[in-house]
Design a protein around this motif. Structure first.
Motif, PDB file in Angstrom:
ATOM      1  N   MET A 207       0.861  -1.178   0.000  1.00  0.00           N
ATOM      2  CA  MET A 207       0.000   0.000   0.000  1.00  0.00           C
ATOM      3  C   MET A 207       0.897   1.228   0.000  1.00  0.00           C
ATOM      4  O   MET A 207       1.347   1.680   1.062  1.00  0.00           O
ATOM      5  N   GLY A 208       1.230   1.719  -1.200  1.00  0.00           N
ATOM      6  CA  GLY A 208       2.165   2.825  -1.319  1.00  0.00           C
ATOM      7  C   GLY A 208       3.531   2.387  -0.830  1.00  0.00           C
ATOM      8  O   GLY A 208       4.040   1.322  -1.216  1.00  0.00           O
ATOM      9  N   PRO A 209       4.169   3.162   0.064  1.00  0.00           N
ATOM     10  CA  PRO A 209       5.492   2.795   0.563  1.00  0.00           C
ATOM     11  C   PRO A 209       5.444   1.737   1.669  1.00  0.00           C
ATOM     12  O   PRO A 209       6.489   1.307   2.152  1.00  0.00           O
ATOM     13  N   GLU A 242       5.781  -2.602   7.253  1.00  0.00           N
ATOM     14  CA  GLU A 242       7.098  -2.023   7.018  1.00  0.00           C
ATOM     15  C   GLU A 242       7.018  -0.833   6.070  1.00  0.00           C
ATOM     16  O   GLU A 242       6.421  -0.916   4.996  1.00  0.00           O
ATOM     17  N   ARG A 243       7.610   0.256   6.508  1.00  0.00           N
ATOM     18  CA  ARG A 243       7.765   1.445   5.662  1.00  0.00           C
ATOM     19  C   ARG A 243       9.077   1.295   4.912  1.00  0.00           C
ATOM     20  O   ARG A 243      10.160   1.348   5.501  1.00  0.00           O
ATOM     21  N   ILE A 244       9.002   1.048   3.601  1.00  0.00           N
ATOM     22  CA  ILE A 244      10.189   0.770   2.802  1.00  0.00           C
ATOM     23  C   ILE A 244      10.817   2.086   2.341  1.00  0.00           C
ATOM     24  O   ILE A 244      10.150   2.917   1.721  1.00  0.00           O
ATOM     25  N   PHE A 245      12.098   2.249   2.622  1.00  0.00           N
ATOM     26  CA  PHE A 245      12.830   3.452   2.204  1.00  0.00           C
ATOM     27  C   PHE A 245      13.487   3.259   0.840  1.00  0.00           C
ATOM     28  O   PHE A 245      13.665   4.211   0.089  1.00  0.00           O
TER      29      PHE A 245
END
Length: 434
Positions: A207-209, A242-245
Motif C-alpha cells: 500500500m504505497g510505501p 514495514e515502511r520501505i525506504f
C-alpha cells in the motif's frame, strides 16, 4: 546456549535488519528457476574461563553455563555447528514453490529421541506453497514458524542468540518436570529449530510505501521431529508493517513493526508421583527493526507463560552425581510459571564488508516465585566482516551477569551465579548456491 539452533534457512546472505524474512523464506521471485541448490557450513570457536560451580551440592564440578552446547564437555570448543544442504524453486509457472533442506553438525537439531546424538542428518525444511489463491498463499509441510525477527532471520547476527530467544522461544521437549532424583531428564529429541509441521496461510500487501505481511498457521507443536508426542493443535499469528525506504530483499532499507503469538498445550509428568498433566504453553512478542544508510537497529520484547525451561539442578551437567553421592543433576521445567525479556541490537556499517554491533539483552525467568526467578543480562560487543559474498566471519565478546534478584546476595543461588563467566565467540560461514 545452543548456538546453532537458529540454523541457516538456505544460505541467504545476511545484510539487513528490516528485511521481510517471512516472505524471503516462503516465496520465490518471478524469475526463479525450477531448481536451485544451496549449501552452507560454519566453523565456530568459543571459550570461557571454565569457572567451576562455586556453591551447592555439585560445588567444584563443571558449571554448565561456562561450557558449550551441544555436549558441554569443555570451556573451550572448536566445532562445526551447522552444515546445511537444500534446494528450492518455482514450478508450474509460479503456481507452486518448494523448499527442502537437511542439517548436520554439532547442534541440538540432530539429537535423537534417546537424548543425544545418534542422527547424522536431520530434516530442517520440507514444504510446498500454493500461490494461486488471491491474498492467501498456502504453505504445508515442515517450515519455519512465523515468530520474531531473531527466530526468522536465516543467519544469526551474533554467535549466540539473545537469552530470551534461546531459552524461551526456542523450544526444548522434556518428559518430566525434573522433580525425581536419579533421572537426568534429558531432552526428548531435537530442539524446535524455530520450525513446526503444519499448514500456513500468508501473503503480503503493498500500500504505497508500506508493505503489510500476515501469517496464520496451525501446527503439531513438535518442531522438526514428528514422532514426538503432542496434545493438540499449535496456533500461530503474525503481522508486520514495514515502511520501505529503498533497496530490495535482504539489503533494503526500511522501518518494520511486527507482532506475533504462539499457543498450544504440552504434556508433562510432574511432582513426586510423576502424574501426567497437560499445560498451556504461550509465547508472544512485539518488535521493530530499522535500517537506514549505515545504521541498523532491532529490538523485541517477549512474554511467556507455561513450560518455562529452568536449567539443570545446581547448574551442573545433567547426569552428574553430587559430591555426597546422593543426587543426580537433571533438567527442570516450570510448567505453570512465567518469563519475559527482550533485546536491543544496534549495528553500524563501517564499510560495505564490515559492520560493528552492540547488543543488550535481558531475560526474567520463573517470575512467579522469588525462589525460581533468575535474571539473565548480556552485553555483546562484536562485528562481522564479509570477505566475499560466500565467506563471512562473526566475532563477539559477551559480558554476562546472572542473579536471583529477590534473594540475598549471599544466598547459594547468587553465589553460584556469580561464577558465570563472560565468553568469546568466533564463527566463520561459507555458503554457495548452484
Amino acid at each position: 546456549m545452543i548456538t546453532a539452533c537458529a540454523a541457516l534457512a538456505l544460505a541467504l546472505p545476511f545484510d539487513g535488519y528490516a528485511a521481510n524474512w517471512l516472505m524471503l523464506d516462503a516465496s520465490e521471485p518471478e524469475d526463479a528457476p525450477a531448481f536451485r541448490g544451496s549449501m552452507a557450513i560454519s566453523i565456530e570457536y568459543q571459550a570461557s574461563n571454565d569457572t567451576p560451580l562455586l556453591a551447592g551440592a555439585w560445588k567444584g564440578q563443571p558449571d554448565q553455563f561456562n561450557r558449550f552446547a551441544p555436549r558441554f564437555v569443555d570451556g573451550e570448543v572448536l566445532q562445526i555447528p551447522i552444515a546445511v544442504a537444500g534446494a528450492h524453486g518455482r514450478l508450474l509457472d509460479g503456481a507452486l514453490t518448494y523448499r527442502v533442506a537437511g542439517v548436520a553438525g554439532d547442534n541440538a537439531i540432530v539429537r535423537d529421541l534417546n537424548g543425544y546424538y545418534g542422527d547424522v542428518v536431520h530434516p530442517l525444511d520440507a514444504s510446498v506453497t500454493w500461490n494461486r489463491i488471491p491474498h492467501a498463499r498456502l504453505r504445508v509441510g515442515l517450515l519455519r514458524q512465523p515468530l520474531g525477527d531473531e527466530a526468522l532471520a536465516p543467519e544469526q547476527r551474533h554467535v549466540n542468540l539473545s537469552h530470551v530467544t534461546q531459552q524461551i522461544v526456542q523450544e526444548r521437549y522434556f518428559a518430566s518436570d525434573g522433580s525425581v532424583n536419579g533421572d537426568p531428564n534429558f531432552d526428548l529429541g531435537p530442539v524446535s529449530a524455530f520450525r513446526d509441521i503444519g499448514a500456513q496461510v500468508f501473503d503480503v500487501f503493498n500500500m504505497g510505501p508500506w508493505e503489510h505481511t500476515y501469517a496464520l498457521m496451525l501446527g503439531n507443536g513438535t518442531g522438526v521431529e514428528p514422532s514426538l508426542n503432542h496434545t493438540g493443535i499449535e496456533k500461530y499469528l503474525y503481522w508486520s508493517s514495514e515502511r520501505i525506504f529503498g533497496g530490495m530483499g535482504p539489503k533494503r532499507d526500511g522501518l518494520k513493526l511486527y507482532a506475533w503469538s504462539q499457543s498450544g498445550e504440552r504434556s508433562l509428568k510432574v511432582g513426586p508421583s510423576q502424574v501426567n498433566k497437560e499445560f498451556e504453553r504461550r509465547r508472544a512478542g512485539l518488535g521493530a527493526t530499522l535500517r537506514t544508510g549505515p545504521w541498523s537497529l532491532a529490538g523485541e520484547w517477549i512474554e511467556a507463560r507455561g513450560m518455562i525451561y529452568h536449567g539443570p539442578d545446581g547448574g551442573a551437567i545433567p547426569g552428574s552425581i553430587s559430591n555426597d553421592g546422593v543426587l543426580m543433576a537433571g533438567y527442570n521445567v516450570l510448567p505453570e510459571s512465567k518469563a519475559n525479556g527482550g533485546y536491543v541490537d544496534l549495528g553500524y556499517r563501517v564499510q560495505e564488508a564490515l559492520e560493528v554491533r552492540l547488543r543488550y539483552d535481558i531475560l526474567h525467568r520463573g517470575t512467579d516465585s522469588a525462589n525460581t526467578e533468575i535474571q539473565f543480562q548480556g552485553v555483546t560487543i562484536g562485528g562481522s566482516y564479509a570477505f566475499t559474498r560466500s565467506d563471512r566471519i562473526v566475532i563477539d565478546y559477551q559480558f554476562r551477569r546472572y542473579e536471583a534478584p529477590r534473594l540475598d546476595a549471599g544466598s547459594p543461588t547468587n553465589v553460584l551465579l556469580d561464577g558465570v563467566d563472560d565468553r568469546v565467540g568466533i564463527r566463520y560461514y561459507h555458503q554457495f548456491s548452484f
